[in-house]
Scaffold this active site. Structure first.
Site, PDB file in Angstrom:
ATOM      1  N   ILE A 266      -1.179  -3.475   3.294  1.00  0.00           N
ATOM      2  CA  ILE A 266      -0.346  -2.592   2.479  1.00  0.00           C
ATOM      3  C   ILE A 266       0.758  -3.473   1.927  1.00  0.00           C
ATOM      4  O   ILE A 266       1.390  -4.229   2.663  1.00  0.00           O
ATOM      5  CB  ILE A 266       0.211  -1.397   3.295  1.00  0.00           C
ATOM      6  CG1 ILE A 266       1.075  -0.507   2.391  1.00  0.00           C
ATOM      7  CG2 ILE A 266       0.965  -1.830   4.531  1.00  0.00           C
ATOM      8  CD1 ILE A 266       1.502   0.811   3.037  1.00  0.00           C
ATOM      9  N   SER A 267       0.949  -3.432   0.633  1.00  0.00           N
ATOM     10  CA  SER A 267       1.862  -4.371  -0.021  1.00  0.00           C
ATOM     11  C   SER A 267       3.304  -4.175   0.437  1.00  0.00           C
ATOM     12  O   SER A 267       3.712  -3.076   0.827  1.00  0.00           O
ATOM     13  CB  SER A 267       1.801  -4.198  -1.540  1.00  0.00           C
ATOM     14  OG  SER A 267       0.549  -4.599  -2.031  1.00  0.00           O
ATOM     15  N   GLN A 268       4.061  -5.246   0.370  1.00  0.00           N
ATOM     16  CA  GLN A 268       5.491  -5.229   0.631  1.00  0.00           C
ATOM     17  C   GLN A 268       6.165  -4.244  -0.335  1.00  0.00           C
ATOM     18  O   GLN A 268       5.859  -4.237  -1.528  1.00  0.00           O
ATOM     19  CB  GLN A 268       6.031  -6.634   0.417  1.00  0.00           C
ATOM     20  CG  GLN A 268       7.502  -6.813   0.655  1.00  0.00           C
ATOM     21  CD  GLN A 268       7.927  -8.247   0.357  1.00  0.00           C
ATOM     22  OE1 GLN A 268       7.110  -9.084  -0.029  1.00  0.00           O
ATOM     23  NE2 GLN A 268       9.205  -8.527   0.529  1.00  0.00           N
TER      24      GLN A 268
END
Length: 218
Positions: free
Chosen positions: A67-69
């Site tokens: 899950i992206s930053q």
């Protein structure tokens, strides 16, 4: 993956702190900040790891994906300049967090994920949260031609180049945002389709994404 949709004062307070952190890092778009402040990021985590959900970090979601930053999600969301009703192609559904942010901004989202296990989880989680984009499972590097053209295209994986096939699926005046580089680091690239055959390209900051895998990528 958390399917217990519990969002109390602790999580809401953590989101407020995250929004303030993103402001301090240069995110200015108030609509993007509101969306980050509204979408419960902890819903995308196994309950064991809820304490990690509002840190400004990427986090593994399985099958070699993350899950992206939050900063990266906010950064890309600013660059696409979503207007209410925009038809948006998202390449790399992943957890679905970026999808939810786009929908909070008013986009009509078509989203495609290559990894079947992740796709099967996400199509359960997002509707449970009240988000119903149009989902596809397949090779996102080729886009989704049957629903083109799009006002905006956002790619959430690192590519070796800007796939020509995606440029052709943009409306004139449309924006494509894609990280381009090698498999370790990429530069964020914005491409604007200024006419039928002309594009303006802007190269921005350095990021690190998982690789975009497919016929028009790695």
């Amino acid at each position: 993956m958390a399917y217990k949709f519990v969002d109390n004062y602790r999580e809401r307070g953590a989101r407020k702190k995250l929004v303030e952190l993103l402001k301090s890092r240069g995110i200015e778009d108030e609509n993007v900040l509101k969306a980050i402040g509204k979408v419960p990021r902890h819903f995308f985590f196994d309950e064991t790891f809820w304490n990690q959900a509002y840190k400004d970090i990427a986090f593994p979601i399985g099958d070699g994906q993350t899950i992206s930053q939050p900063y990266t999600v906010a950064y890309q969301s600013e660059l696409v300049h979503i207007k209410k009703g925009d038809k948006v192609l998202e390449i790399g559904t992943g957890s679905g967090y970026q999808t939810c942010i786009l929908m909070e901004l008013g986009a009509k989202v078509f989203t495609i994920e290559r990894q079947e296990n992740i796709f099967n989880r996400t199509i359960q989680v997002l509707p449970g949260m009240g988000y119903k984009p149009t989902f596809f499972c397949g090779d996102g590097s080729k886009g989704i031609a049957e629903h083109a053209p799009y006002d905006k295209i956002i790619v959430t994986a690192g590519a070796p180049l800007v796939p020509e096939i995606l440029l052709k699926q943009l409306k004139v005046g449309g924006i494509l945002v894609i990280p381009v580089g090698d498999e370790r680091t990429q530069k964020m690239v914005t491409v604007i389709r200024v006419s039928e055959n002309d594009y303006e390209k802007i190269v921005l900051d350095t990021f690190r994404f998982v690789p975009l895998v497919g016929d028009q990528a790695w």
